[in-house]
Design a protein around this motif. Structure first.
Motif, mmCIF file in Angstrom:
data_model
loop_
_atom_site.group_PDB
_atom_site.id
_atom_site.type_symbol
_atom_site.label_atom_id
_atom_site.label_comp_id
_atom_site.label_asym_id
_atom_site.label_seq_id
_atom_site.Cartn_x
_atom_site.Cartn_y
_atom_site.Cartn_z
ATOM 1 N N PHE A 262 0.824 -1.201 0.000
ATOM 2 C CA PHE A 262 0.000 0.000 0.000
ATOM 3 C C PHE A 262 0.865 1.262 0.000
ATOM 4 C CE2 PHE A 262 -2.411 3.372 2.146
ATOM 5 C CZ PHE A 262 -3.464 3.471 1.252
ATOM 6 N N SER A 263 1.975 1.246 0.755
ATOM 7 C CA SER A 263 2.866 2.418 0.801
ATOM 8 C C SER A 263 3.453 2.698 -0.584
ATOM 9 C CB SER A 263 4.000 2.186 1.808
ATOM 10 O OG SER A 263 3.475 1.957 3.089
ATOM 11 N N ALA A 264 3.924 1.629 -1.248
ATOM 12 C CA ALA A 264 4.506 1.809 -2.587
ATOM 13 C C ALA A 264 3.447 2.307 -3.578
ATOM 14 C CB ALA A 264 5.099 0.486 -3.074
ATOM 15 N N LEU A 265 2.227 1.765 -3.464
ATOM 16 C CA LEU A 265 1.157 2.192 -4.369
ATOM 17 C C LEU A 265 0.749 3.634 -4.100
ATOM 18 C CD1 LEU A 265 -0.906 -1.094 -4.340
ATOM 19 C CD2 LEU A 265 -0.068 0.061 -6.393
ATOM 20 N N ALA A 266 0.735 4.033 -2.819
ATOM 21 C CA ALA A 266 0.379 5.415 -2.484
ATOM 22 C C ALA A 266 1.371 6.380 -3.121
ATOM 23 C CB ALA A 266 0.355 5.596 -0.959
ATOM 24 N N VAL A 267 2.654 6.035 -3.042
ATOM 25 C CA VAL A 267 3.680 6.876 -3.662
ATOM 26 C C VAL A 267 3.495 6.890 -5.183
ATOM 27 C CG1 VAL A 267 6.159 7.119 -4.099
ATOM 28 C CG2 VAL A 267 5.346 6.522 -1.806
ATOM 29 N N GLY A 268 3.224 5.699 -5.759
ATOM 30 C CA GLY A 268 3.043 5.598 -7.207
ATOM 31 C C GLY A 268 1.853 6.411 -7.703
ATOM 32 N N VAL A 269 0.728 6.309 -6.994
ATOM 33 C CA VAL A 269 -0.473 7.055 -7.384
ATOM 34 C C VAL A 269 -0.248 8.556 -7.268
ATOM 35 C CG1 VAL A 269 -2.825 7.606 -6.624
ATOM 36 C CG2 VAL A 269 -2.131 5.232 -6.914
ATOM 37 N N LEU B 267 -4.896 -4.830 -1.908
ATOM 38 C CA LEU B 267 -5.658 -5.975 -1.400
ATOM 39 C C LEU B 267 -5.577 -7.149 -2.374
ATOM 40 C CD1 LEU B 267 -8.868 -4.149 -0.122
ATOM 41 C CD2 LEU B 267 -7.115 -5.228 1.283
ATOM 42 N N GLY B 268 -5.719 -6.856 -3.658
ATOM 43 C CA GLY B 268 -5.750 -7.908 -4.668
ATOM 44 C C GLY B 268 -4.425 -8.615 -4.843
#
Length: 258
Positions: free
Chosen positions: A65-72, A181-182
């Motif tokens: 989630f942390s990596a995705l938050a940065v990516g988004v 989550l997925g």
């Protein structure tokens, strides 16, 4: 032993069904926004976070989630700064993240990160998965009208007082949550299937827009349930079977369309 297997199966089914439903519901909007492949590309952005979390003994979901938050956030900011389409920006970040992820993820856990393994879900993962899936479902329902109006016409949406910039960021944040989550269910390589296939199948059979989102939720849940039950029955990896189950649902929807 039997009790342990049953509790693992129940936890896996609960997480799979809720994550499948949330992914498909959000995916129904992503298909309409022509962002179907963005979910697939973003899932790879989670890999460096998973790798770092595994290295330091942190819950992989938090790392993803942390990596995705940065990516988004990077996609959102770069989209504001340039005229490059979001899909191209995601493609650049996806390639870099995948390369970094492969370098930092410990080799024994690399396959699980790429293909997921919901059979290893623990109680905390199950609670987190169900609660966050419900949050995504409710939040998606709440912002659905604003996103749809933006899809029809950004100018029309702004004339109605809708801040499309803010709501698109909220939408992308929900995508980050559902992808994180997925990743546990089907892994980073197959996550795009959870978002795209049930929504595409729903589009084939839905009579109107009102039933489109509802049918996506049902088909996403059924696909996840079918894949997980097949995996436990035949002792096979659940991730690929969830995807194949979704593909079977899509094929059936083609016949239903006729």
């Amino acid at each position: 032993m039997s009790t342990n297997i049953d509790s693992n199966l129940i936890a896996s089914i609960l997480v799979g069904v809720f994550v499948g439903a949330a992914s498909a519901y959000l995916g129904s909007l992503m298909v309409l926004k022509r962002m179907a492949l963005v979910g697939d590309a973003l899932s790879h952005v989670a890999l460096p976070g998973i790798g770092i979390a595994l290295t330091y003994g942190i819950n992989p979901f938090l790392g993803a989630f942390s990596a995705l938050a940065v990516g988004v956030f990077l996609v959102w900011k770069l989209e504001e700064k340039t005229d490059i389409p979001a899909e191209a920006i995601v493609g650049i970040i996806f390639a870099v993240a995948l390369a970094v992820g492969i370098l930092v993820t410990p080799e024994p856990e690399l396959l699980e990160s790429l293909f997921g393994d919901i059979s290893k879900v623990n109680l905390m993962d199950a609670i987190l998965g169900v609660v966050l899936s419900l949050v995504v479902l409710v939040a998606t329902f709440a912002i659905r009208r604003r996103i749809l109006l933006d899809i029809v016409s950004s100018d029309l949406a702004r004339s109605q007082g809708i801040n499309t910039r803010v709501w698109n960021f909220v939408f992308m944040a929900l995508v980050a949550v559902v992808v994180a989550l997925g990743v546990k269910v089907v892994g980073t390589l197959l996550m795009g299937a959870l978002v795209v296939i049930p929504a595409a199948a729903s589009k084939n059979i839905a009579k109107n827009f009102s039933t489109y989102g509802f049918m996506s939720v049902i088909l996403g849940s059924v696909s996840a349930l079918g894949g997980i039950l097949l995996a436990f029955t035949f002792n096979l990896p659940p991730g690929p079977l969830v995807v194949l189950s979704s593909a079977a649902v899509f094929l059936l929807s083609l016949f239903a369309k006729k």
